[in-house]
Design a protein around this motif. Structure first.
Motif, short mmCIF file in Angstrom:
data_model
loop_
_atom_site.label_atom_id
_atom_site.label_comp_id
_atom_site.label_asym_id
_atom_site.label_seq_id
_atom_site.Cartn_x
_atom_site.Cartn_y
_atom_site.Cartn_z
N VAL A 111 0.92 -1.23 -0.08
CA VAL A 111 0.21 -0.12 0.01
C VAL A 111 0.62 1.51 0.24
N GLU A 112 0.31 2.37 -0.55
CA GLU A 112 0.93 3.59 -0.43
C GLU A 112 1.11 4.09 0.76
N PRO A 113 1.95 4.92 1.34
CA PRO A 113 1.83 5.64 2.57
C PRO A 113 0.68 6.34 2.81
N LEU A 114 0.10 6.47 3.99
CA LEU A 114 -1.11 7.45 4.19
C LEU A 114 -0.78 8.91 4.37
N ARG A 115 -1.43 9.65 3.93
CA ARG A 115 -1.34 11.16 3.95
C ARG A 115 -2.44 11.66 4.76
N PRO A 120 -13.20 4.37 8.91
CA PRO A 120 -13.94 2.92 8.68
C PRO A 120 -14.87 3.09 7.22
N GLY A 121 -14.44 2.00 6.44
CA GLY A 121 -15.42 1.89 5.25
C GLY A 121 -14.82 1.33 4.03
N GLY A 122 -15.25 1.85 2.98
CA GLY A 122 -14.72 1.58 1.71
C GLY A 122 -15.71 0.20 1.23
N SER A 123 -14.71 -0.88 1.12
CA SER A 123 -15.56 -2.25 0.77
C SER A 123 -16.29 -2.87 1.80
N VAL A 182 -11.46 5.30 2.43
CA VAL A 182 -12.08 6.81 2.62
C VAL A 182 -11.50 7.34 3.93
N LEU A 183 -10.98 8.58 3.20
CA LEU A 183 -10.33 9.56 4.04
C LEU A 183 -10.60 10.31 4.87
N TRP A 184 -10.26 10.57 5.81
CA TRP A 184 -10.79 11.82 6.77
C TRP A 184 -10.29 13.06 6.12
N VAL A 185 -11.06 14.10 6.03
CA VAL A 185 -10.98 15.46 5.60
C VAL A 185 -11.43 16.25 6.94
N PRO A 186 -10.20 16.76 7.44
CA PRO A 186 -10.36 17.72 8.98
C PRO A 186 -11.38 19.03 8.51
#
Length: 190
Positions: A111-115, A120-123, A182-186
């Motif tokens: 996996v790519e590093p997280l930014r 929780p979610g996605g598939s 699914v990324l958090w957008v602050p």
């Protein structure tokens, strides 16, 4: 070999249960809460397995078996008396922790590093793995609390700590190697 000829025994009707050494304790005892929560983790893994295939399904099957080992370990207090036991108690081992670490390292390479933090979610599989991760974290907190007051196998606590990390990385793999996370957008909804 375990033989269960009778499912209900009525021995718990007064709010007590037996530990692996035969000692009777309240069903709300810290040790019972710890291994009961490990059982809950196992049930969430069963749900995740409904969506898993290939290596992920095999890995989750091994984890479910490990979780039964962990429950057996936690339900047996008094590690100092293991040598005196009629049957050797089942204890978690560092090898089980190392296996998780090896699998986590392999997933991390994929996996790519997280930014950002991941929601929780996605598939469906990823969502179930996130549920497993959060229940594992609760089981770990209960085991750490138990270890502050009673004897607990250190490998059991380490296993739970690594397992939550394993579920996190496996959820990223289940989300197209992190591309569908699914990324958090602050502050997105201010």
């Amino acid at each position: 070999m375990v033989v269960l000829n009778k499912i209900y025994t009525k021995t718990g009707d007064t709010g007590e249960t037996a530990l692996g050494n035969g000692a009777r304790v309240k069903k709300y005892a810290d040790r019972v809460n710890a291994y009961g929560t490990v059982d809950e983790v196992n049930a969430t893994v069963g749900l995740a397995r409904l969506h898993a295939t290939g290596d992920a399904a095999d890995q989750l099957a091994r984890i479910q078996n490990d979780l039964f080992d962990l429950g057996a370990d936690l339900c047996r207090p008094d590690m100092a008396k293991d040598a005196e036991a009629e049957y050797p108690p089942l204890r978690m081992t560092d090898a089980q922790v190392t296996r998780l670490e090896t699998e986590i390292d392999a997933m991390t390479q994929a996996v790519e590093p997280l930014r950002s933090f991941v929601l929780p979610g996605g598939s469906a599989l990823a969502a179930h793995l996130h549920l497993s991760r959060t229940v594992t974290r609760r089981a770990e907190r209960l085991c750490v609390e138990l270890a502050a007051a009673e004897d607990v196998n250190p490998a059991a606590v380490k296993y739970l700590n690594r397992l939550s990390d394993w579920f996190f990385q496996a959820s990223r793999i289940a989300n197209d190697d992190g591309r569908a996370d699914v990324l958090w957008v602050p502050g997105a909804n201010r």
